[in-house]
Design an enzyme around this catalytic site. Structure first.
Site, short mmCIF file in Angstrom:
data_model
loop_
_atom_site.label_atom_id
_atom_site.label_comp_id
_atom_site.label_asym_id
_atom_site.label_seq_id
_atom_site.Cartn_x
_atom_site.Cartn_y
_atom_site.Cartn_z
CD1 TRP A 1 33.77 39.31 2.96
CD2 TRP A 1 32.92 37.32 3.50
NE1 TRP A 1 33.70 39.26 4.33
CE2 TRP A 1 33.18 38.04 4.69
CE3 TRP A 1 32.38 36.04 3.60
CZ2 TRP A 1 32.90 37.51 5.96
CZ3 TRP A 1 32.12 35.53 4.86
CH2 TRP A 1 32.38 36.25 6.01
CG ASP A 2 32.05 43.22 2.67
OD1 ASP A 2 33.05 42.55 2.35
OD2 ASP A 2 32.06 44.01 3.62
CD GLU B 1 40.03 40.61 7.16
OE1 GLU B 1 40.31 41.66 7.78
OE2 GLU B 1 39.75 40.56 5.96
CE LYS C 1 38.55 42.93 11.10
NZ LYS C 1 39.20 43.16 9.81
CD GLN C 2 35.34 39.31 9.90
OE1 GLN C 2 36.40 39.91 9.86
NE2 GLN C 2 34.42 39.42 8.96
#
Ligand code: BGC
Length: 802
Positions: A355-356, A494, A617-618
């Protein structure tokens, strides 16, 4: 350091893998790591040549099961060029004492230069300057030039220029237990007229054939005639050798021009034939270099972003733009390749597409939107595979894979190795269905920036409708909640892939996923206002979209469930049940682990499970504030019947910030963005971290395996859209610049709906200049006041008073 030059001033073997990644040269068609010409994969050096979209699949028996992975193939190495004194070993930096070393990428011209002076065991001192480039002008060509000067000796040397096909994928240590030899070398040889050598390789599953041909010319104090060249072959390796008599302090020049063709190329007869013809006809190093540099100059005219701040900020931003333009270019357009998360710079994540793109496309949209269109076509062409995936999982429409490669099959690994524990563990990150929202969002962003209705009508709308059908069929009605919900997914964070203590994977009602699904449905509902009704009718008929289905979309847009930590808000719950998780003792990990970015791995190695903790994580919930303006969020939440005010944003940031480890380089981009207006100091800190992601390899070892393209392009996009406050909302272009304190001046050019304009911004004012070629008047909303611009007009706006 000059801000166009990216250099290293000393030889540090331990840093070589990182430097190779950052000194990669490419042109969108192929890329080659910045390895030394004389090196081979030996634990310090790792030469790698990757073809955009050059994949191969292999099966491996691991942890008691057979798995199949699709890898970005490391193709034959075209770099080898070395020399030796009679009866001695071939030159290598580990064999000599390095007296002087400098390696530098000139970002302006795309040239990698290495200057060396070294002393061998017989006290002979030699200087060597090597320069090389991968042509941005002619995508099939690369060239290098060696200038070798004997400083204190004379005598014969043997020069070897080769093509090495004995290459396996060994770039990522944790993949080494998996099958990794993808190539069969089917042919090697030399031209009848002795002008070049060639090698043909074929992948053993995807059957992609690559041919390379290399022409080497030697000139200098004692030029050697071509007829004196000797050709030597061993399995998978072909070399041209020449004996040259060197004179003290007289340089000899070795020039190597290489042509690369593959069976995936358009407008060719056969790769080997094309490679041979091409290298035979190619101009010399200097002429090729001139054209290559000229094309880079044109690219920079479109793409440069000037920032007066710390010197490092400017330089790293340019490095990021440089690597993006080397990954995707006019030479990749039409080649049916996607945008890999880690560039074509190494083997991490196997060259897969995630998805970056969501963090990358905006930079291209405002400069070379033709490239974004082409990358969206990569998705369009994979609709059949995505439809199949949806059907097999019991859904309608199209379900794009979390990781995509050649044909759009799900390429996520099903088990992965935790290098901390050495254990192979299940990988359930493929449940990140939000990738589908990203694809639709990218269609919207492209359309918004370009107003390309033809694309939307022919391709974009079909992608969006299929994704809308998927979301609608994934959504279920909860009697208990009297709302729609989405179960069994993984959000961007994630670390959380299942509820602790359960066997089933996935989580319920990830807020980001649910809201994005609503946004996609809203987009699908809007399409009939944007494109011709006949096309809508065609698509409804083709995709079996009925009125009840459209009614369901409208209903979901009113009644999708969004979890909040407290039922009345304001903190959005990352997913349903998040509040039951434990708080992590962050201090313990901050103290004991230098690098607590990969908490999942650390905890697993301790027999614990990150799923148990309120630790991300993010950015996950905060992604919403990254992707949508406050106005848009208020609109979405109120449509769903939830109370949401601008103040809620700050409360959500305050809640999630201390609970995020930034284990993905994408995370600091989002945090820098969402904090940009409320906490400029922290935002600047996150921006700087994002800038250093690769140049300082902040994840401690991931950059040697490939760049982080999302963080690279995302950091430039922060300058482009966040610092300028650039938003397109309801068909209006809005600007509201607020520069970080440490940026004194910035300048960039943007293309909005076929109209180029330039922005020059200081802390005090914004100067906006419309290009002289404008055909229409464009209204631009600057801090709430609309100004109409005509061709060539320049307007100045004070900024301080707000
Ligand atoms: C991140 C993903 C990202 C992927 C590829 C992972 O570490 O968690 O969000 O898409 O890397 O960059």
């Amino acid at each position: 350091m000059e801000d166009w030059k990216f250099s290293y001033e000393n030889w540090v073997p331990e840093e070589q893998a990182l430097r190779e990644t950052l000194c990669t040269l490419g042109n969108g068609y192929f890329a080659t790591r910045g390895a030394a010409e004389e090196s081979s994969a030996d634990g310090i050096n790792y030469p790698g040549t990757y073809l955009a979209g050059g994949y191969n699949r292999l099966k491996s028996d691991i942890a008691g099961r057979t798995i199949e992975n699709e890898d970005l193939v490391n193709w034959p190495n075209w770099l080898p060029l070395t020399f030796r004194h009679p009866k001695e070993k071939w030159f290598g930096l580990s064999e000599v004492t390095v007296v002087y070393f400098k390696q530098e990428v000139d970002l302006k011209t795309g040239v990698l230069t290495r200057q060396l002076r070294f002393r061998d065991k017989s006290n002979r001192e030699t200087s060597l300057t090597s320069r090389r480039f991968v042509s941005m002008d002619q995508p099939h060509l690369a060239a290098m030039l060696w200038e070798l000067t004997p400083e204190n000796w004379s005598g014969p040397i043997e020069i070897r220029s080769a093509l090495d096909g004995n290459i396996c994928n060994l770039g990522v240590a944790r993949y080494r237990q998996l099958s990794n030899c993808h190539l069969n070398i089917t042919e090697t040889g030399e031209a009848e007229n002795h002008n070049f050598i060639y090698l043909v390789a074929e992948t053993n599953q995807s059957r992609v054939r690559m041919a390379m041909a290399a022409r080497t010319r030697i000139s200098g104090s004692l030029p050697t005639d071509c007829s004196e060249y000797v050709y030597k072959k061993r399995k998978g390796f072909i070399a041209q050798h020449a004996i040259v008599n060197c004179e003290k302090q007289q340089s000899i020049r070795v020039e190597k021009v290489v042509a690369v063709y593959t069976s995936r190329d358009l407008a060719i007869s056969e790769p080997a034939l094309e490679a041979k013809n091409s290298v035979e006809r190619a101009a010399g190093f200097s002429e090729l270099l001139e054209e290559h540099s000229r094309v880079w100059g044109l690219l920079w005219k479109r793409c440069d972003v000037i920032v007066s701040s710390t010197e490092r900020t400017q330089q790293v931003l340019r490095l990021h733009i440089f690597h993006l333009l080397q990954t995707v270019s006019v030479h990749s357009a039409g080649m049916d390749v996607g945008l890999p998360a880690r560039g074509w710079h190494g083997e991490a994540y196997r060259g897969h597409i995630f998805w970056d793109e969501l963090f990358i496309f905006s930079f291209l949209n405002f400069r070379i939107p033709e490239l974004t269109r082409d990358l969206l076509m990569y998705r369009y062409r994979r609709l059949p595979e995505a439809r199949l995936a949806a059907r097999e999982a019991g859904y309608r429409g199209a379900m794009f894979p979390w990781q995509s490669g050649s044909n759009g099959r799900e390429e996520s690994q099903i088990i992965h190795m935790n290098p901390k524990s050495g254990r192979w563990i299940p990988d359930n990150t493929f449940r990140q269905r939000h990738i589908n929202a990203a694809v639709a969002y990218n269609v919207w962003q492209y359309y918004q920036t370009t107003n390309n209705v033809t694309f939307l009508s022919w391709y974009g709308a079909e992608i969006v409708f299929e994704i809308a059908l998927f979301w609608s069929s994934l959504t279920t009605w909860s009697e208990e909640k009297q709302r729609f919900e989405i179960k069994g997914v993984v959000g961007p964070d994630e670390y959380h892939t299942q509820y602790p203590g359960t066997d089933s994977t996935g989580l319920n009602n990830n807020a980001y996923t649910n809201l994005m699904a609503v946004w996609v449905l809203q987009f699908a509902l809007k399409l009939p206002d944007l494109i011709h009704y006949e096309r809508i009718e065609e698509l409804y008929a083709k995709l079996h979209i009925s009125e009840p289905e459209v009614q369901r979309w409208r209903d979901i847009c009113k009644l999708m469930f969004i979890p909040f930590l407290d039922p009345v808000g304001p903190v959005i719950s990352q997913f349903e049940g998040y509040e039951k998780l434990q708080e992590l003792d962050w201090n313990k990990y901050r103290k004991t682990e230098d690098d607590m970015l990969r908490l999942d791995r650390i905890l697993e190695s301790e027999g614990d499970d990150v799923n148990r903790y309120k630790a991300s994580k993010q950015a996950d919930v905060l992604m919403l504030f990254y992707l949508f303006s406050t106005e848009k969020l208020i609109e979405l939440f109120s449509m769903l019947g939830y109370r949401f005010t601008p103040e809620c944003i700050a409360e959500n940031i305050a809640y999630y910030e201390p609970r995020t480890s930034h284990g993905s380089t994408l995370s600091t981009i989002v945090h820098a963005w969402v904090l940009a207006r409320s906490d400029r100091k922290r935002s600047w800190g996150d921006f700087q971290t994002a800038l250093l992601s690769d140049v300082e390899d902040i994840q401690g070892g991931t950059t040697p395996e490939g760049i982080h393209l999302g963080a690279m392009a995302g950091s430039v996009d922060l300058v482009q859209r966040c610092f300028t406050g650039l938003v397109i909302y309801n068909d209006e272009l809005l600007l509201n610049p607020v520069l970080p304190d440490k940026i004194y001046y910035m300048e960039l050019r943007l293309k909005y709906r076929e109209h180029w304009f330039s922005l020059r911004i200081t802390q005090e004012k914004l100067v906006l200049a419309a290009d002289k070629e404008w055909t229409d008047e464009i209204a631009i909303n600057i801090r709430g006041t609309v100004t109409r611009f005509k061709a060539g007009e320049v307007h100045e706006f004070p900024l301080k008073q707000s």
